[in-house]
Motif scaffolding. Structure first.
Motif, PDB file in Angstrom:
ATOM      1  N   PRO A  49      -8.902  -5.177  -7.589  1.00  0.00           N
ATOM      2  CA  PRO A  49      -9.902  -5.084  -6.511  1.00  0.00           C
ATOM      3  C   PRO A  49     -11.120  -4.266  -6.904  1.00  0.00           C
ATOM      4  N   GLU A  79      -0.741  -2.771   3.804  1.00  0.00           N
ATOM      5  CA  GLU A  79      -0.938  -2.679   2.358  1.00  0.00           C
ATOM      6  C   GLU A  79      -0.123  -1.502   1.834  1.00  0.00           C
ATOM      7  N   PRO A  82      -2.642   1.540  -1.222  1.00  0.00           N
ATOM      8  CA  PRO A  82      -3.994   0.948  -1.176  1.00  0.00           C
ATOM      9  C   PRO A  82      -5.035   1.606  -2.075  1.00  0.00           C
ATOM     10  N   GLU A 111       1.115   5.044   2.045  1.00  0.00           N
ATOM     11  CA  GLU A 111       0.423   5.859   1.029  1.00  0.00           C
ATOM     12  C   GLU A 111       0.966   7.272   1.055  1.00  0.00           C
ATOM     13  N   ILE A 112       1.316   7.798  -0.117  1.00  0.00           N
ATOM     14  CA  ILE A 112       1.801   9.184  -0.157  1.00  0.00           C
ATOM     15  C   ILE A 112       0.701  10.177  -0.497  1.00  0.00           C
ATOM     16  N   SER A 113      -0.374   9.730  -1.106  1.00  0.00           N
ATOM     17  CA  SER A 113      -1.359  10.679  -1.628  1.00  0.00           C
ATOM     18  C   SER A 113      -2.367  11.116  -0.563  1.00  0.00           C
ATOM     19  N   LEU A 154       6.697   2.847  -9.019  1.00  0.00           N
ATOM     20  CA  LEU A 154       8.005   3.322  -8.558  1.00  0.00           C
ATOM     21  C   LEU A 154       8.901   3.578  -9.774  1.00  0.00           C
TER      22      LEU A 154
HETATM   23  N1  SAH Z   1      -3.496  -1.044  -4.847  1.00  0.00           N
HETATM   24  C1  SAH Z   1      -4.529  -0.170  -5.373  1.00  0.00           C
HETATM   25  C2  SAH Z   1      -3.983   1.078  -6.050  1.00  0.00           C
HETATM   26  C3  SAH Z   1      -2.878   0.972  -7.044  1.00  0.00           C
HETATM   27  S1  SAH Z   1      -2.370   2.550  -7.674  1.00  0.00           S
HETATM   28  C4  SAH Z   1      -5.432  -0.966  -6.281  1.00  0.00           C
HETATM   29  O1  SAH Z   1      -5.076  -2.079  -6.634  1.00  0.00           O
HETATM   30  O2  SAH Z   1      -6.502  -0.470  -6.651  1.00  0.00           O
HETATM   31  C5  SAH Z   1      -0.891   2.891  -6.792  1.00  0.00           C
HETATM   32  C6  SAH Z   1      -1.058   3.290  -5.347  1.00  0.00           C
HETATM   33  O3  SAH Z   1       0.235   3.503  -4.789  1.00  0.00           O
HETATM   34  C7  SAH Z   1      -1.827   4.579  -5.085  1.00  0.00           C
HETATM   35  O4  SAH Z   1      -2.531   4.445  -3.878  1.00  0.00           O
HETATM   36  C8  SAH Z   1      -0.684   5.601  -4.967  1.00  0.00           C
HETATM   37  O5  SAH Z   1      -1.047   6.793  -4.340  1.00  0.00           O
HETATM   38  C9  SAH Z   1       0.329   4.806  -4.190  1.00  0.00           C
HETATM   39  N2  SAH Z   1       1.721   5.229  -4.339  1.00  0.00           N
HETATM   40  C10 SAH Z   1       2.379   5.475  -5.498  1.00  0.00           C
HETATM   41  N3  SAH Z   1       3.671   5.776  -5.255  1.00  0.00           N
HETATM   42  C11 SAH Z   1       3.835   5.690  -3.909  1.00  0.00           C
HETATM   43  C12 SAH Z   1       4.960   5.876  -3.032  1.00  0.00           C
HETATM   44  N4  SAH Z   1       6.150   6.201  -3.495  1.00  0.00           N
HETATM   45  N5  SAH Z   1       4.767   5.701  -1.701  1.00  0.00           N
HETATM   46  C13 SAH Z   1       3.546   5.356  -1.218  1.00  0.00           C
HETATM   47  N6  SAH Z   1       2.453   5.181  -1.999  1.00  0.00           N
HETATM   48  C14 SAH Z   1       2.589   5.352  -3.315  1.00  0.00           C
END
Ligand code: SAH
Length: 343
Positions: A49, A79, A82, A111-113, A154
């Motif tokens: 994206p 999503e 994201p 989203e965790i961050s 993951l």
């Molecule tokens: N989909 C986006 C970002 C991919 S990076 C793109 O295509 O640009 C991975 C994303 O997953 C980041 O937003 C990260 O913070 C989130 N993420 C990673 N591990 C997670 C988890 N265990 N639970 C929720 N979000 C997570």
């Protein structure tokens, strides 16, 4: 971060790769995703994206098709992971003239961050998104899910074939530095492979897919780098400023991922009751949804420099030597009779 992890290892012994990944990425204070913005030209990696709006436009077309097949209900548009919110913003922009869509789509984000949540809030302020840390808090209603480069983050465990059979690969400390080591497995794996061969399993990823399918009343689109068949290979990779480094360096400051074993994802999804489409290669999927025609239309109004950029972005997304072939797309449905486009 290094000291926290080393103390943990000194206390309880070497940790498996999944625990190492989980802490390197998700440690509440020092984990990679808990800090700044990892994306884009100045970040550590670039995702589809972020390369071009055309990617989100094709995903939007997919969502529209599925939503109409579902009978255009009020639904959760979820999503997973994201990032900066770019994909969801492109999806919402591309669907703004579709009658009824804005009233029906309730945007939810997993989203965790905290840092990325703030960016998502800014990118999606017009759509009142709601955030979740797991799937349990999602409302009960029809759902369409998108996950681009989420499953690769993951954690996986790694099994390694040694001269004395299969062991679990772990991270310990040697001479004060992180070092790979091995530990006995509680079971015997009677599978032959070359010495040093690594097989990856991801109980966390399979559990996530199981939970998603159980919640799913609709369809999910999963896009990620990976392989269609399970196989031997060490795919643990660390990216820092667009360069590969050792996964044991810059812990908490580099992105740590593995390739997704789509066969394992498929098995977990089917066991939970889903119908699975694909995986197909990203290039084929995007072409089937019309990315070539979309690029042509955008080109009509473009300056020569913009034309060049559109062509370059198209190649990056679909060319087999770039993202077109390594990236795979899989569709899951549950609870609804749907024929997913693009497969
Ligand atoms: N989909 C986006 C970002 C991919 S990076 C793109 O295509 O640009 C991975 C994303 O997953 C980041 O937003 C990260 O913070 C989130 N993420 C990673 N591990 C997670 C988890 N265990 N639970 C929720 N979000 C997570």
């Amino acid at each position: 971060m290094d000291e926290i992890l080393k103390n943990l290892i000194r206390e309880k012994g070497p940790i498996d790769i999944a625990e190492f990944m989980g802490l390197a990425l998700g440690h509440p204070a020092h984990g990679y995703y808990m800090k700044g913005d990892p994306f884009g030209a100045r970040g550590d990696f670039t995702t589809a994206p972020e390369i071009s709006q055309m990617f989100g436009e094709m995903v939007a077309a997919w969502i529209m098709d599925v939503w109409q097949q579902m009978g255009s209900p009020v639904f959760t548009l979820l999503e997973c992971g994201p990032g900066r919110g770019t994909l969801m913003a492109d999806i919402m922009r591309a669907t703004k003239n579709v009658p009824g869509f804005y009233d029906s789509a309730k945007v939810h984000l997993l989203e965790i961050s905290p840092a990325l949540r703030a960016m998502q809030a800014a990118a999606l302020e017009n759509y009142a998104p709601e955030w979740h840390v797991n799937l349990e808090t999602l409302p009960d209603r029809p759902m369409i899910v998108v996950a681009n480069e989420f499953l690769d983050a993951l954690p996986v465990r790694q099994l390694i074939h040694t001269a004395d059979g299969w062991k679990e690969r772990v991270v310990g400390i040697a001479n004060g530095n992180f070092a790979f080591d091995t530990k006995e497995l509680p079971f015997n794996l009677p599978v032959d492979a070359a010495e040093g061969a690594i097989f990856e399993i991801s109980p966390v990823r399979s559990q996530f897919v199981t939970d998603l399918v159980k919640k799913l009343n609709g369809a999910a689109l999963i896009i990620d780098y990976g392989h269609s068949e399970s196989g031997i290979g060490d795919t643990l990779q660390a990216l820092k400023s667009h360069k590969y480094i050792s996964p044991l360096e810059e812990v908490g400051n580099a992105d740590l991922t593995t390739h997704v074993d789509f066969h394992a994802v498929k098995l977990a999804a089917e066991a939970a009751g889903a119908e699975v489409s694909g995986p197909v290669e990203q290039g084929a999927f995007l072409k089937d949804l019309g990315i070539g025609q979309r690029a042509e239309i955008l080109t009509l109004r473009a300056t020569p420099a913009q034309k060049f950029d559109i062509e370059k972005a198209l190649q990056r997304l679909v060319d087999p030597s770039q993202m077109g072939s390594l990236f795979k797309v899989m569709g899951l449905t549950n609870g609804q009779n749907l024929s997913l486009p693009g497969f």
